[in-house]
Design a protein around this motif. Structure first.
Motif, PDB file in Angstrom:
ATOM      1  N   SER A   2       0.852  -1.186   0.000  1.00 30.69           N
ATOM      2  CA  SER A   2       0.000   0.000   0.000  1.00 30.69           C
ATOM      3  C   SER A   2       0.884   1.231   0.000  1.00 30.69           C
ATOM      4  N   PHE A   3       0.372   2.328  -0.557  1.00 34.63           N
ATOM      5  CA  PHE A   3       1.141   3.564  -0.583  1.00 34.63           C
ATOM      6  C   PHE A   3       1.249   4.152   0.817  1.00 34.63           C
ATOM      7  N   VAL A   4       2.302   4.889   1.052  1.00 31.62           N
ATOM      8  CA  VAL A   4       2.524   5.515   2.354  1.00 31.62           C
ATOM      9  C   VAL A   4       1.642   6.749   2.466  1.00 31.62           C
ATOM     10  N   GLY A   5       0.864   6.837   3.535  1.00 28.57           N
ATOM     11  CA  GLY A   5       0.021   8.003   3.767  1.00 28.57           C
ATOM     12  C   GLY A   5      -1.303   7.891   3.060  1.00 28.57           C
ATOM     13  N   ASP A   6      -2.320   8.601   3.603  1.00 29.71           N
ATOM     14  CA  ASP A   6      -3.657   8.573   3.011  1.00 29.71           C
ATOM     15  C   ASP A   6      -4.058   9.921   2.437  1.00 29.71           C
ATOM     16  N   VAL A   7      -3.068  10.772   2.132  1.00 35.88           N
ATOM     17  CA  VAL A   7      -3.357  12.085   1.567  1.00 35.88           C
ATOM     18  C   VAL A   7      -3.655  11.938   0.077  1.00 35.88           C
ATOM     19  N   PRO A   8      -4.351  12.946  -0.545  1.00 29.16           N
ATOM     20  CA  PRO A   8      -4.606  12.873  -1.974  1.00 29.16           C
ATOM     21  C   PRO A   8      -3.308  12.750  -2.771  1.00 29.16           C
ATOM     22  N   PHE A   9      -3.346  11.973  -3.833  1.00 26.09           N
ATOM     23  CA  PHE A   9      -2.222  11.749  -4.739  1.00 26.09           C
ATOM     24  C   PHE A   9      -1.075  10.990  -4.065  1.00 26.09           C
ATOM     25  N   ALA A  10      -1.376  10.282  -2.967  1.00 27.35           N
ATOM     26  CA  ALA A  10      -0.335   9.470  -2.331  1.00 27.35           C
ATOM     27  C   ALA A  10       0.145   8.391  -3.296  1.00 27.35           C
ATOM     28  N   ALA A  11      -0.733   7.991  -4.209  1.00 28.53           N
ATOM     29  CA  ALA A  11      -0.363   6.960  -5.168  1.00 28.53           C
ATOM     30  C   ALA A  11       0.745   7.412  -6.113  1.00 28.53           C
ATOM     31  N   GLN A  12       0.968   8.739  -6.186  1.00 28.55           N
ATOM     32  CA  GLN A  12       2.027   9.246  -7.055  1.00 28.55           C
ATOM     33  C   GLN A  12       3.403   9.138  -6.396  1.00 28.55           C
ATOM     34  N   GLY A  13       3.411   8.868  -5.099  1.00 29.78           N
ATOM     35  CA  GLY A  13       4.682   8.733  -4.401  1.00 29.78           C
ATOM     36  C   GLY A  13       5.338   7.402  -4.715  1.00 29.78           C
ATOM     37  N   GLU A  14       6.627   7.328  -4.465  1.00 29.22           N
ATOM     38  CA  GLU A  14       7.368   6.110  -4.784  1.00 29.22           C
ATOM     39  C   GLU A  14       7.403   5.131  -3.616  1.00 29.22           C
ATOM     40  N   GLU A  15       7.302   5.640  -2.402  1.00 31.05           N
ATOM     41  CA  GLU A  15       7.464   4.777  -1.228  1.00 31.05           C
ATOM     42  C   GLU A  15       6.160   4.056  -0.885  1.00 31.05           C
ATOM     43  N   LYS A  16       6.282   2.793  -0.526  1.00 27.38           N
ATOM     44  CA  LYS A  16       5.130   1.981  -0.162  1.00 27.38           C
ATOM     45  C   LYS A  16       5.425   1.197   1.109  1.00 27.38           C
ATOM     46  N   VAL A  17       4.353   0.746   1.751  1.00 26.79           N
ATOM     47  CA  VAL A  17       4.481  -0.170   2.881  1.00 26.79           C
ATOM     48  C   VAL A  17       4.340  -1.588   2.327  1.00 26.79           C
ATOM     49  N   TYR A  18       5.326  -2.433   2.613  1.00 15.96           N
ATOM     50  CA  TYR A  18       5.310  -3.819   2.144  1.00 15.96           C
ATOM     51  C   TYR A  18       5.293  -4.769   3.345  1.00 15.96           C
ATOM     52  N   VAL A  19       4.387  -5.716   3.284  1.00 18.47           N
ATOM     53  CA  VAL A  19       4.342  -6.794   4.275  1.00 18.47           C
ATOM     54  C   VAL A  19       4.584  -8.098   3.535  1.00 18.47           C
ATOM     55  N   THR A  20       5.628  -8.811   3.905  1.00 17.20           N
ATOM     56  CA  THR A  20       5.952 -10.089   3.265  1.00 17.20           C
ATOM     57  C   THR A  20       5.733 -11.217   4.251  1.00 17.20           C
ATOM     58  N   ALA A  21       5.049 -12.272   3.796  1.00 16.68           N
ATOM     59  CA  ALA A  21       4.738 -13.413   4.670  1.00 16.68           C
ATOM     60  C   ALA A  21       4.952 -14.697   3.897  1.00 16.68           C
ATOM     61  N   GLU A  22       5.276 -15.759   4.617  1.00 17.50           N
ATOM     62  CA  GLU A  22       5.486 -17.075   3.993  1.00 17.50           C
ATOM     63  C   GLU A  22       4.358 -18.024   4.385  1.00 17.50           C
ATOM     64  N   LEU A  23       4.014 -18.901   3.452  1.00 13.26           N
ATOM     65  CA  LEU A  23       2.946 -19.875   3.706  1.00 13.26           C
ATOM     66  C   LEU A  23       3.417 -20.905   4.712  1.00 13.26           C
ATOM     67  N   VAL A  24       2.617 -21.117   5.755  1.00 14.31           N
ATOM     68  CA  VAL A  24       2.989 -22.105   6.789  1.00 14.31           C
ATOM     69  C   VAL A  24       1.971 -23.234   6.888  1.00 14.31           C
ATOM     70  N   ASN A  25       0.782 -23.005   6.314  1.00  7.29           N
ATOM     71  CA  ASN A  25      -0.246 -24.063   6.397  1.00  7.29           C
ATOM     72  C   ASN A  25      -1.296 -23.808   5.330  1.00  7.29           C
ATOM     73  N   LYS A  26      -1.831 -24.892   4.756  1.00  5.79           N
ATOM     74  CA  LYS A  26      -2.924 -24.754   3.796  1.00  5.79           C
ATOM     75  C   LYS A  26      -3.823 -25.976   3.826  1.00  5.79           C
ATOM     76  N   GLU A  27      -5.091 -25.739   3.559  1.00 11.26           N
ATOM     77  CA  GLU A  27      -6.084 -26.792   3.450  1.00 11.26           C
ATOM     78  C   GLU A  27      -6.880 -26.545   2.181  1.00 11.26           C
ATOM     79  N   VAL A  28      -6.692 -27.371   1.189  1.00  7.32           N
ATOM     80  CA  VAL A  28      -7.344 -27.162  -0.116  1.00  7.32           C
ATOM     81  C   VAL A  28      -8.472 -28.169  -0.303  1.00  7.32           C
ATOM     82  N   SER A  29      -9.411 -27.782  -1.154  1.00  6.89           N
ATOM     83  CA  SER A  29     -10.581 -28.651  -1.434  1.00  6.89           C
ATOM     84  C   SER A  29     -10.185 -29.845  -2.274  1.00  6.89           C
TER      85      SER A  29
END
Length: 221
Positions: free
Chosen positions: A194-221
């Motif tokens: 997601s872009f940093v900040g909630d001000v108008p035109f925040a999407a024009q900024g280069e910096e973003k917040v990144y959350v990285t996670a790894e899969l640890v469990n899954k249950e599929v049909s």
């Protein structure tokens, strides 16, 4: 007497002179008022005519143009099925399921495609990335003013849960950072952005917040 009379005459002449100067401004006001009136008479009807034609043109265009991503009709239907069945009917704007992080207070619908229609109603999954649990990195984006307003509250070690048509997936957060970009993991993982900040035109900024996670469990049909 002559001196007094002359003084009175001089005073009277000065007053007349001042009065004449005062009233010489009126013609300029008259010209300005006349110009405004003429402009209203000539330009207002023309502007109204042009505006009506413009509206008519837009309406005609709307009848023949295909819908853009901003006007996309989302598909919120939800029926359990296996992964192969789902792939046969997946389209942009299709609801995939939900994503949640209890510790950060996030719980949103996930839609297929990153566009305004999807992100106004939840978060969007990048169509060029993997679907959940398919062996690669799943990339998801959301608005900082709504769906991912609390993305910055996610901490390393938090659990992110995803429920989809074809199964449930559990991820463990391994990094949270603000940056211009992050490397994409090659294993089964999840990256929320997601872009940093909630001000108008925040999407024009280069910096973003990144959350990285790894899969640890899954249950599929």
């Amino acid at each position: 007497m002559n001196k007094n009379q002359n003084a009175k005459n001089n005073t009277s002449d000065k007053k007349k002179h001042k009065t004449k100067k005062h009233y010489t401004v009126l013609p300029y006001f008259k010209k300005a008022i006349l110009y405004v009136l003429v402009s209203m008479i000539l330009f207002v009807p023309v502007s109204a005519l042009l505006m009506s034609r413009a509206v008519s043109t837009v309406h005609q265009a709307q009848t023949v143009m295909t819908k853009s991503a901003n006007e996309l009709e989302l598909d919120n239907s939800y029926e359990k099925c296996d992964y192969s069945q789902f792939l046969e009917k997946i389209t942009v704007g299709k609801r995939l399921g939900t994503i949640s992080c209890e510790n950060a207070g996030i719980c949103e619908n996930v839609y297929y495609g990153i566009n305004r229609a999807c992100m106004r109603n939840g978060v969007g999954l990048n169509r060029n990335s993997y679907l959940f649990g398919e062996g690669g990195c799943t990339q998801i984006a959301g608005y900082p003013s709504s769906s991912f307003a609390r993305l910055g509250n996610v901490s390393v070690g938090d659990t992110i849960n995803v429920d989809t048509f074809w199964g449930s997936f559990e991820y463990k957060v391994i990094s949270v950072e603000s940056a211009k970009s992050v490397s994409t993991p090659e294993y089964d993982s999840l990256v929320l952005a997601s872009f940093v900040g909630d001000v108008p035109f925040a999407a024009q900024g280069e910096e973003k917040v990144y959350v990285t996670a790894e899969l640890v469990n899954k249950e599929v049909s």
